[in-house]
Design a protein around this motif. Structure first.
Motif, PDB file in Angstrom:
ATOM      1  N   PRO A 181      37.282  66.983 -26.980  1.00 27.58           N
ATOM      2  CA  PRO A 181      38.638  66.426 -26.982  1.00 27.58           C
ATOM      3  C   PRO A 181      39.444  66.862 -25.765  1.00 27.58           C
ATOM      4  O   PRO A 181      39.307  67.971 -25.255  1.00 27.58           O
ATOM      5  CB  PRO A 181      39.238  66.991 -28.276  1.00 27.58           C
ATOM      6  CG  PRO A 181      38.065  67.229 -29.167  1.00 27.58           C
ATOM      7  CD  PRO A 181      36.966  67.676 -28.243  1.00 27.58           C
ATOM      8  N   ASP A 182      40.270  65.931 -25.294  1.00 28.35           N
ATOM      9  CA  ASP A 182      41.251  66.124 -24.213  1.00 28.35           C
ATOM     10  C   ASP A 182      40.681  66.077 -22.805  1.00 28.35           C
ATOM     11  O   ASP A 182      41.441  66.135 -21.830  1.00 28.35           O
ATOM     12  CB  ASP A 182      42.040  67.434 -24.393  1.00 28.35           C
ATOM     13  CG  ASP A 182      42.851  67.435 -25.681  1.00 28.35           C
ATOM     14  OD1 ASP A 182      43.370  66.368 -26.047  1.00 28.35           O
ATOM     15  OD2 ASP A 182      42.940  68.492 -26.332  1.00 28.35           O
ATOM     16  N   ILE A 183      39.370  65.943 -22.639  1.00 26.98           N
ATOM     17  CA  ILE A 183      38.840  65.709 -21.294  1.00 26.98           C
ATOM     18  C   ILE A 183      38.988  64.218 -20.986  1.00 26.98           C
ATOM     19  O   ILE A 183      38.864  63.373 -21.882  1.00 26.98           O
ATOM     20  CB  ILE A 183      37.372  66.159 -21.152  1.00 26.98           C
ATOM     21  CG1 ILE A 183      36.961  66.188 -19.669  1.00 26.98           C
ATOM     22  CG2 ILE A 183      36.435  65.270 -21.965  1.00 26.98           C
ATOM     23  CD1 ILE A 183      35.594  66.817 -19.422  1.00 26.98           C
ATOM     24  N   SER A 184      39.270  63.886 -19.752  1.00 21.16           N
ATOM     25  CA  SER A 184      39.382  62.469 -19.375  1.00 21.16           C
ATOM     26  C   SER A 184      38.005  61.914 -19.038  1.00 21.16           C
ATOM     27  O   SER A 184      37.105  62.654 -18.613  1.00 21.16           O
ATOM     28  CB  SER A 184      40.316  62.293 -18.180  1.00 21.16           C
ATOM     29  OG  SER A 184      39.711  62.757 -16.985  1.00 21.16           O
ATOM     30  N   THR A 185      37.859  60.625 -19.220  1.00 16.39           N
ATOM     31  CA  THR A 185      36.584  59.998 -18.853  1.00 16.39           C
ATOM     32  C   THR A 185      36.363  60.075 -17.345  1.00 16.39           C
ATOM     33  O   THR A 185      35.221  60.127 -16.882  1.00 16.39           O
ATOM     34  CB  THR A 185      36.514  58.544 -19.342  1.00 16.39           C
ATOM     35  OG1 THR A 185      37.662  57.816 -18.879  1.00 16.39           O
ATOM     36  CG2 THR A 185      36.470  58.492 -20.863  1.00 16.39           C
ATOM     37  N   ASP A 186      37.440  60.113 -16.575  1.00 16.92           N
ATOM     38  CA  ASP A 186      37.290  60.258 -15.122  1.00 16.92           C
ATOM     39  C   ASP A 186      36.754  61.640 -14.760  1.00 16.92           C
ATOM     40  O   ASP A 186      35.945  61.777 -13.825  1.00 16.92           O
ATOM     41  CB  ASP A 186      38.621  60.014 -14.424  1.00 16.92           C
ATOM     42  CG  ASP A 186      38.468  59.950 -12.917  1.00 16.92           C
ATOM     43  OD1 ASP A 186      37.674  59.115 -12.434  1.00 16.92           O
ATOM     44  OD2 ASP A 186      39.123  60.739 -12.205  1.00 16.92           O
ATOM     45  N   GLU A 187      37.167  62.664 -15.491  1.00 15.55           N
ATOM     46  CA  GLU A 187      36.662  64.010 -15.226  1.00 15.55           C
ATOM     47  C   GLU A 187      35.167  64.082 -15.541  1.00 15.55           C
ATOM     48  O   GLU A 187      34.394  64.715 -14.805  1.00 15.55           O
ATOM     49  CB  GLU A 187      37.419  65.040 -16.064  1.00 15.55           C
ATOM     50  CG  GLU A 187      37.021  66.484 -15.793  1.00 15.55           C
ATOM     51  CD  GLU A 187      37.301  66.946 -14.365  1.00 15.55           C
ATOM     52  OE1 GLU A 187      36.615  67.896 -13.916  1.00 15.55           O
ATOM     53  OE2 GLU A 187      38.179  66.369 -13.691  1.00 15.55           O
ATOM     54  N   ILE A 188      34.737  63.427 -16.618  1.00 20.36           N
ATOM     55  CA  ILE A 188      33.304  63.364 -16.930  1.00 20.36           C
ATOM     56  C   ILE A 188      32.555  62.672 -15.794  1.00 20.36           C
ATOM     57  O   ILE A 188      31.481  63.117 -15.374  1.00 20.36           O
ATOM     58  CB  ILE A 188      33.072  62.636 -18.266  1.00 20.36           C
ATOM     59  CG1 ILE A 188      33.633  63.468 -19.421  1.00 20.36           C
ATOM     60  CG2 ILE A 188      31.593  62.341 -18.483  1.00 20.36           C
ATOM     61  CD1 ILE A 188      33.601  62.768 -20.756  1.00 20.36           C
ATOM     62  N   ASN A 189      33.130  61.601 -15.283  1.00 18.29           N
ATOM     63  CA  ASN A 189      32.528  60.889 -14.150  1.00 18.29           C
ATOM     64  C   ASN A 189      32.382  61.816 -12.939  1.00 18.29           C
ATOM     65  O   ASN A 189      31.337  61.834 -12.280  1.00 18.29           O
ATOM     66  CB  ASN A 189      33.378  59.680 -13.783  1.00 18.29           C
ATOM     67  CG  ASN A 189      32.894  58.976 -12.530  1.00 18.29           C
ATOM     68  OD1 ASN A 189      31.929  58.232 -12.556  1.00 18.29           O
ATOM     69  ND2 ASN A 189      33.570  59.223 -11.415  1.00 18.29           N
ATOM     70  N   LYS A 190      33.413  62.597 -12.637  1.00 19.55           N
ATOM     71  CA  LYS A 190      33.373  63.499 -11.487  1.00 19.55           C
ATOM     72  C   LYS A 190      32.292  64.563 -11.646  1.00 19.55           C
ATOM     73  O   LYS A 190      31.587  64.898 -10.685  1.00 19.55           O
ATOM     74  CB  LYS A 190      34.739  64.160 -11.293  1.00 19.55           C
ATOM     75  CG  LYS A 190      35.814  63.218 -10.778  1.00 19.55           C
ATOM     76  CD  LYS A 190      37.157  63.923 -10.664  1.00 19.55           C
ATOM     77  CE  LYS A 190      38.243  62.981 -10.149  1.00 19.55           C
ATOM     78  NZ  LYS A 190      39.569  63.656 -10.117  1.00 19.55           N
ATOM     79  N   ILE A 191      32.154  65.098 -12.865  1.00 19.81           N
ATOM     80  CA  ILE A 191      31.139  66.116 -13.119  1.00 19.81           C
ATOM     81  C   ILE A 191      29.737  65.525 -12.910  1.00 19.81           C
ATOM     82  O   ILE A 191      28.871  66.138 -12.278  1.00 19.81           O
ATOM     83  CB  ILE A 191      31.291  66.688 -14.540  1.00 19.81           C
ATOM     84  CG1 ILE A 191      32.616  67.442 -14.668  1.00 19.81           C
ATOM     85  CG2 ILE A 191      30.111  67.595 -14.893  1.00 19.81           C
ATOM     86  CD1 ILE A 191      32.998  67.779 -16.099  1.00 19.81           C
ATOM     87  N   CYS A 192      29.536  64.319 -13.442  1.00 22.85           N
ATOM     88  CA  CYS A 192      28.236  63.665 -13.285  1.00 22.85           C
ATOM     89  C   CYS A 192      27.957  63.329 -11.825  1.00 22.85           C
ATOM     90  O   CYS A 192      26.833  63.512 -11.345  1.00 22.85           O
ATOM     91  CB  CYS A 192      28.178  62.400 -14.142  1.00 22.85           C
ATOM     92  SG  CYS A 192      28.084  62.723 -15.917  1.00 22.85           S
ATOM     93  N   HIS A 193      28.967  62.830 -11.129  1.00 21.84           N
ATOM     94  CA  HIS A 193      28.795  62.485  -9.713  1.00 21.84           C
ATOM     95  C   HIS A 193      28.379  63.717  -8.909  1.00 21.84           C
ATOM     96  O   HIS A 193      27.420  63.653  -8.116  1.00 21.84           O
ATOM     97  CB  HIS A 193      30.092  61.911  -9.148  1.00 21.84           C
ATOM     98  CG  HIS A 193      30.018  61.609  -7.678  1.00 21.84           C
ATOM     99  ND1 HIS A 193      29.588  60.396  -7.189  1.00 21.84           N
ATOM    100  CD2 HIS A 193      30.284  62.380  -6.584  1.00 21.84           C
ATOM    101  CE1 HIS A 193      29.598  60.425  -5.865  1.00 21.84           C
ATOM    102  NE2 HIS A 193      30.016  61.619  -5.479  1.00 21.84           N
TER     103      HIS A 193
END
Length: 263
Positions: A34-46
């Motif tokens: 909870p509370d993580i943004s989908t963009d932050e997940i994208n950045k971690i994966c990138h």
């Protein structure tokens, strides 16, 4: 259209690529909270794909797609664009779809993630969607018509009173992101192509709770359920072997073998 039959070198390269794709989905699990943004997940994966695995995120720039992975939350069927304003919350379900290029070879996989404690309806949807993909792997072997994949998925999903999305399908993959053949997730009698050793393709059923119908949003990418029900998807890249299949994007903890002997 001609089907690509991969040689030993191609297959070894696809295994390398597939292992990286699988590792992205393994790596990201602790961050889906909870509370993580989908963009932050994208950045971690990138960062993981580019800097740790020295690979290329295949989605980034593909037909002008703006992010490195797709993240589809709740009623989003596929191609969700990560967004810094979209924060995950308890009871969300989301599909993370990862495609990478390594040494010129593409692989593709996705899975569902559950945020906190999800309700029974969402849990049931995810569980049965994954099961439909797993069941279809048991029919893959040379000489079998490729439409058996869709037949197995469709029959199972219909029994569970869920709905297959028909607008999107699996696809051949290798030196190109999308190749022949198309892998339908429903039965089509006229699809008489037979499987051969060396074929590599994705199976990626998308399943809805309310109806099979979808709509594309104004951004030209995000696809949602038309009636507002929930959607789930699981995807693997699959190699047809001499006596069954190999799950190129197999991940740790999956309750299926990496190698299926179907003869």
């Amino acid at each position: 259209m001609k089907t690509t039959l991969n040689n030993k070198y191609d297959i070894e390269q696809m295994r390398i690529s597939g292992k990286i794709t699988a590792s992205v989905l393994e790596m990201i699990k602790p961050y889906v909270v909870p509370d993580i943004s989908t963009d932050e997940i994208n950045k971690i994966c990138h960062n993981y794909i580019v800097n740790v695995k020295k690979a290329i995120p295949a989605c980034l720039g593909y037909n002008n797609f703006p992010k490195s992975i797709c993240i589809s939350v709740n009623d989003v069927v596929c191609h969700g664009i990560p967004n810094k304003y979209e924060l995950l919350k308890n009871n969300d379900i989301l599909n993370i779809d990862v495609s990478i290029i390594k040494n010129g070879y593409y692989t593709d996989a996705s899975k569902m993630f559950l945020v906190g404690k999800v309700n029974k309806k969402k849990f049931f949807l995810c569980k049965k969607t994954r099961k439909s993909l797993y069941l279809s792997l048991q029919c893959i072997r040379p000489g079998i018509k490729i439409n058996n994949i869709g037949k197995i998925i469709q029959e199972y999903i219909q029994k569970k009173k869920l709905y297959i999305v028909r607008e999107y399908c699996g696809h051949g993959i290798g030196r190109k992101f999308h190749e022949f053949p198309h892998i339908l997730h429903y039965y089509e009698a006229h699809d008489t192509l037979t499987m051969q050793p060396g074929m590599i393709f994705t199976i990626e059923p998308m399943v809805n709770t309310a109806s099979p119908y979808v709509k594309c949003m104004d951004d030209g990418w995000t696809v949602k359920t038309r009636e507002g029900g929930y959607s789930a998807q699981y995807e693997h890249t699959i190699l047809v072997t001499n006596n069954g299949c190999e799950v190129i994007t197999h991940q740790k903890g999956e309750k299926i073998p990496k190698i299926f002997i179907n003869i």
